[in-house]
Scaffold this active site. Structure first.
Site, short mmCIF file in Angstrom:
data_model
loop_
_atom_site.label_atom_id
_atom_site.label_comp_id
_atom_site.label_asym_id
_atom_site.label_seq_id
_atom_site.Cartn_x
_atom_site.Cartn_y
_atom_site.Cartn_z
CB SER A 298 -0.95 -0.05 1.19
OG SER A 298 -1.92 0.97 1.12
CG ASP A 309 8.12 4.32 -11.32
OD1 ASP A 309 8.67 3.21 -11.38
OD2 ASP A 309 6.88 4.47 -11.41
CE LYS A 323 -4.80 -2.08 0.54
NZ LYS A 323 -4.93 -0.66 0.08
#
Length: 530
Positions: A298, A309, A323
């Protein structure tokens, strides 16, 4: 007839919950349509008829709370997704307590040992710690109520209460003949989400975050400020189940450049919302390694995904939980709450990291997860530096470092609480300094302890597991003598995954430098083409 009045109160609550859920699923407001025109009304009429027949005719007395709170409502929500959830009054209160990051009590963790409830450790600076309560103390009574046959949660509930009130605790302690009495005044007890933050080596910080609650961003900021000008950082998100989205965004903001995208989310009934770094790292771009494992989920995956990223740091460990669903918590009647999935979130590269939960039981979804090493069927995205990353199955680490599995001898010692019990006895008889080490004299005492407790071992076992045994002894002794933080530091300094993370800091620096070069070249080419 109080129970019957209670049951009829629960049925309208269930009806309202169904209407709320269907409203979100259909995108329509719930109207006052007639049952003939309204499928929700027809369904609720059927439910009420079934419930009334069950309550009047079932062989045993029907527990209304159990039937609705544990049966009908969770059953409905499980048809939606694995993370939509209903909270009864007790669990909703616990959720709010966890989100706030504080409670009122005496400040200690308790647990079961040999059918008794004992103190695992008091938190430093709390009423329990100041009063001199020790790990291993057996709690035999609270406010005169014997704890025999009480569960750990029952005792924990008795210890909590309004700030400024007094609770009387009776304990048994090894080496003390008679029960000891303590009168403690309850106080506000912080539940810090950063349970460990220290310079693990000169110039290198280590921060472990257990979850994301209302105080997490501030706690991380305080830790970074305390470190000062560091030359590297290990951010440990292992076994972090997530929490508040806003706090995950706030933590990621500490490490990225101002304006960089952290996460975006949108759902069927909600427009896209993008979260960017509003403050940024202020130019502090030390190399960074983020530790993750199967328990990282999460909001913790949001932080890890943003760092990966943007090539800001190296992700190390195991593939995370996966999740990618956002829950909104709605307070309902009777101090209950509904956590309903309202959106999906996407990492800066556009990855949805949610695992597939279709045709999977709830148990298998949470506990029987097979790591999918083959990313052939997963969506492919690129980082800022042009590296390939995958969606659809959690955050895949840049460097896979599996945890060291315990062996049979280690499991045996842990199952018998050997280190905990040995440390409890040792500290009673000895003064411990920070220079303490489990030398050969201590090892001889440990052998004697194992013999007395009839815990099986061989000399070969001790030789093979020498380092592990010695630092495990030291860790538990430090918890007893100096508090939980000092014991955790010993564990961290000897954790193989953390040691590997420290070794990978130069690689993390190279990763970020390469990404900067790629971005600069891309920007230069774009300028020339204009």
């Amino acid at each position: 007839m109080p129970s019957r009045r209670r049951s009829y109160l629960l049925v309208p609550l269930f009806a309202a919950l169904c209407a709320l859920a269907v409203g979100f699923l259909t995108g329509n407001h719930v109207s006052a349509a007639s049952p003939a025109d309204d499928p929700v009304g027809q369904s609720m009429k059927s439910f009420t008829s079934v419930y009334d027949a069950v309550e009047q005719n079932f062989a045993d007395k029907v527990d209304a709370d159990k039937a609705v709170y544990n049966g009908a409502i969770p059953g409905m929500l499980r048809t939606l997704d694995p993370h939509s959830n209903f909270f009864d009054p007790k669990s909703y209160a616990a959720l709010r307590e966890e989100q706030r990051g504080k409670y009122y009590g005496v400040g200690m963790t308790v647990g079961p040992r040999n059918n008794k409830v004992i103190v695992i450790f008091p938190f430093v600076g709390t009423p329990a710690y100041k009063a001199g309560i020790h790990p291993g103390d057996v709690i035999i009574a609270v406010d005169g109520k014997a704890t025999d046959n009480m569960s750990t949660s029952d005792v924990a509930d008795l210890l909590k209460g309004p700030k400024g009130t007094t609770v009387h605790i009776t304990i048994l302690r090894e080496g003390v003949d008679k029960p000891m009495e303590f009168s403690l005044v309850r106080d506000e007890i912080p539940r810090n989400s950063v349970d460990l933050a220290f310079l693990i080596k000169p110039g290198v910080g280590y921060v472990h975050i257990t979850g994301f609650q209302e105080t997490t961003e501030r706690e991380v900021s305080d830790a970074l400020d305390k470190f000062g000008d560091v030359k590297g950082l290990v951010l440990d998100l292992r076994q972090n189940p997530g929490g508040l989205l806003s706090e995950g965004v706030g933590v990621a903001d500490k490490f990225l450049k101002k304006g960089q995208l952290i996460v975006s989310h949108h759902g069927r009934s909600s427009p896209e919302k993008r979260y960017t770094a509003t403050h940024g790292n202020g130019g502090r771009e030390y190399p960074m390694v983020v530790l993750v494992n199967k328990g990282t989920a999460s909001a913790a995956e949001i932080v890890a995904g943003a760092i990966q990223d943007h090539d800001r740091g190296l992700i190390v460990g195991e593939t995370t939980f996966g999740k990618g669903l956002v829950q909104t918590v709605y307070p309902l009647a009777e101090n209950t709450g509904l956590a309903l999935t309202t959106a999906r979130y996407y990492t800066p590269s556009g990855r949805l990291i949610q695992r597939d939960y279709s045709n999977v039981s709830l148990y298998d979804y949470y506990y029987n997860r097979d790591s999918d090493a083959n990313n052939a069927n997963h969506e492919v995205k690129l980082t800022d530096g042009g590296r390939t990353v995958y969606g659809g199955g959690g955050i895949t680490p840049d460097v896979n470092v599996p945890p060291v599995k315990s062996n049979h001898f280690q499991d045996t010692l842990l199952q018998h609480y050997a280190f905990f019990n040995f440390a409890k006895r040792y500290v009673v008889k000895n003064n411990v300094a920070k220079t303490f080490a489990a030398d050969e004299i201590i090892m001889q005492e440990f052998r004697k302890f194992l013999d007395e407790e009839k815990i099986p071992y061989t000399e070969a076992d001790l030789v093979e597991n020498n380092d592990w045994v010695r630092y495990s002894i030291k860790s538990e002794v430090f918890v007893d003598q100096f508090g939980q933080d000092e014991g955790l530091k010993v564990r961290a300094e000897n954790d193989p995954q953390i040691i590997k993370a420290l070794e990978l800091l130069p690689q993390a620096r190279a990763l970020e430098d390469h990404a900067k070069q790629v971005i600069a070249e891309h920007n230069a080419a774009h300028t020339l083409n204009q």
